[in-house]
Design a protein around this motif. Structure first.
Motif, PDB file in Angstrom:
ATOM      1  N   ARG A 175       0.707  -1.204  -0.036  1.00  8.89           N
ATOM      2  CA  ARG A 175      -0.208   0.035  -0.093  1.00  8.89           C
ATOM      3  C   ARG A 175       1.115   1.262   0.041  1.00  8.89           C
ATOM      4  O   ARG A 175       1.357   1.605   0.996  1.00  8.89           O
ATOM      5  N   ASP A 230      -3.276  -2.904   8.335  1.00  8.08           N
ATOM      6  CA  ASP A 230      -4.595  -2.513   7.883  1.00  8.08           C
ATOM      7  C   ASP A 230      -4.670  -1.011   8.757  1.00  8.08           C
ATOM      8  O   ASP A 230      -4.945  -0.005   8.237  1.00  8.08           O
ATOM      9  N   ASP A 284      -4.296   2.879   6.684  1.00  9.05           N
ATOM     10  CA  ASP A 284      -5.285   3.880   6.803  1.00  9.05           C
ATOM     11  C   ASP A 284      -4.671   5.210   7.266  1.00  9.05           C
ATOM     12  O   ASP A 284      -5.151   6.233   6.851  1.00  9.05           O
TER      13      ASP A 284
END
Ligand code: NAI
Ligand code: MG
Length: 385
Positions: free
Chosen positions: A112, A280, A284
């Motif tokens: 990511r 996760d 974010d």
């Protein structure tokens, strides 16, 4: 025959809106691919009792990689209520099709990237004391999140099966829960393996080496999660030694502490590596620093197959309105180009995205504009083609 076969999975809600935007750009760039439409998501759970139909799994096996929008996912009790009448009494169990896909195809590595593009009004500017000029803080971070194990490994119980309960109760530390009674306990496990930890840490170090990045940070909590966090930390340290010769500095942060450090000094971080749930959470946070979910792409990669998806979900309140930002999805397409080795197309697309952000003429609501999802996609397509 086109060069690539791409599994086309819009899914639910705004997944469809942003995938339309992706197609517009891919077509403008004359990307040499055939798109194979695949059913996935809430509608298929409700009507067929399976959010990831077998025909989709089969279709995926014949493709180069998959492009995915977003799905709607709900807790078990709510999911059961929405099943079609003929399916309600069949004891069907809902599972998230994207989590299932990651496990089924062993897409062990979730990458990511979070990068701030100059001129984005949502870029992080820090606090008045830490950054008195109020200038944008340049951020270029990449999170490597273990994608198949850990807290999201899917090994959960409620109520506990007798055998699990008995085995656990052999440990005297279980007394407080034993006293509460088997039927009153729910259990979600955090199972990690040497293979899983080694793979994700190695991917992070290899990426740093390949791209000339100088810092890799492990995000864990080994002082409390002694066994799982401890295993991950030991493996990370071993690999850190190996990559020292490449001039890579490895350090460690607890998940709670890094939420604070990231808020204070985000520009200090480069590559972050973490177990599934911590990855996760921290990704974010990183996304928030570069403009939010409208700017956060991701890749789920295995040894031979990959599925690319924006980090955001199906945002039901905006579904079908073509209101949301397509940039996360288009940065996701860029990751797909990279994985396929289409470097030139990747650079062209990234430059076009950066240019449209900087010019600031065509912006969706989250950036303070009034343009639609497809307006932004068309503007980007104009420069990328
Ligand atoms: P969400 O990501 O769908 O939306 C949260 C909010 O973020 C939206 O209301 C919107 O304000 C903003 N947002 C999201 N994407 C945006 C974009 N492209 N441009 C501008 N603003 C954007 O998360 P939420 O509301 O928690 O979940 C909605 C559904 O999505 C749930 O059913 C959830 O389970 C599912 N979900 C699915 C994911 C996936 O497909 N991998 C990931 C996260 C959630
Ligand atoms: Mg998330």
């Amino acid at each position: 025959m086109p060069k690539y076969q791409i599994a086309w999975m819009p899914g639910d809600g705004i997944g469809k809106d942003v995938m339309d935007a992706a197609r517009l750009v891919l077509d403008a760039m004359k990307f040499d691919a055939e798109y194979i439409p695949c059913d996935i998501g809430w509608e298929f759970w409700c009507n067929e009792g399976n959010a990831l139909p077998d025909r989709t799994v089969k279709a995926l096996q014949g493709t180069t990689c998959g492009l995915f929008g977003a799905i709607t996912s709900k807790p078990q009790d709510d999911a059961k209520l929405e099943l079609a009448p003929g399916l309600k009494d069949k004891n069907l169990v809902y599972f998230s099709p994207i989590v299932k896909l990651r496990q089924m195809f062993n897409l062990h590595t979730n990458m990511r990237p979070c990068k701030s593009y100059p001129g984005n009004p949502l870029n992080y500017r820090g606090t008045a004391l830490a950054n008195p000029s109020g200038a944008e803080i340049p951020i270029d971070q990449v999170v490597f999140r273990e994608n198949t194990e850990g807290m999201y490994g899917g090994i959960e119980f409620h109520p506990l099966p007798e055998s699990v309960y008995t085995a656990l109760c052999a440990n005297p530390k279980m007394k407080p829960w034993k006293d509460k009674g088997l039927e009153n306990i729910a259990l979600s496990t955090r199972i990690v393996s040497i293979q899983g930890c080694t793979n994700i840490c190695r991917q992070a170090f290899e990426f740093a080496k390949k791209t000339g990045r100088k810092r890799v940070t492990l995000v864990e909590k080994p002082n409390v999660l002694r066994e799982t966090g401890g295993l991950m930390t030991r493996i990370f340290r071993k690999l850190a030694d190996e990559y020292k010769a490449d001039g890579i500095w490895a350090d460690e942060a607890n998940i709670d502490a890094i939420c604070m450090w990231m808020f204070k000094n985000p520009q200090d971080y480069s590559v972050l590596v973490a177990e599934n749930m911590f990855g996760d959470i921290v990704s974010d946070l990183c996304a928030g620093l570069v403009g939010g979910l409208g700017f956060a792409p991701s890749a789920n990669m295995g040894d031979k197959y990959a599925v690319f998806e924006p980090t955001h979900g199906s945002a039901p309140k905006y579904a079908g309105q073509y209101k949301v930002n397509p940039i996360a999805m288009l940065l996701t397409v860029r990751m797909m180009f990279d994985w396929l080795g289409e470097t030139q197309q990747s650079q062209q697309l990234e430059s076009a995205i950066a240019r449209v952000i900087k010019e600031g003429k065509v912006r969706t609501y989250d950036m303070g504009g009034k343009a639609s999802t497809l307006d932004v996609a068309k503007e980007i397509a104009k420069y990328a083609a």
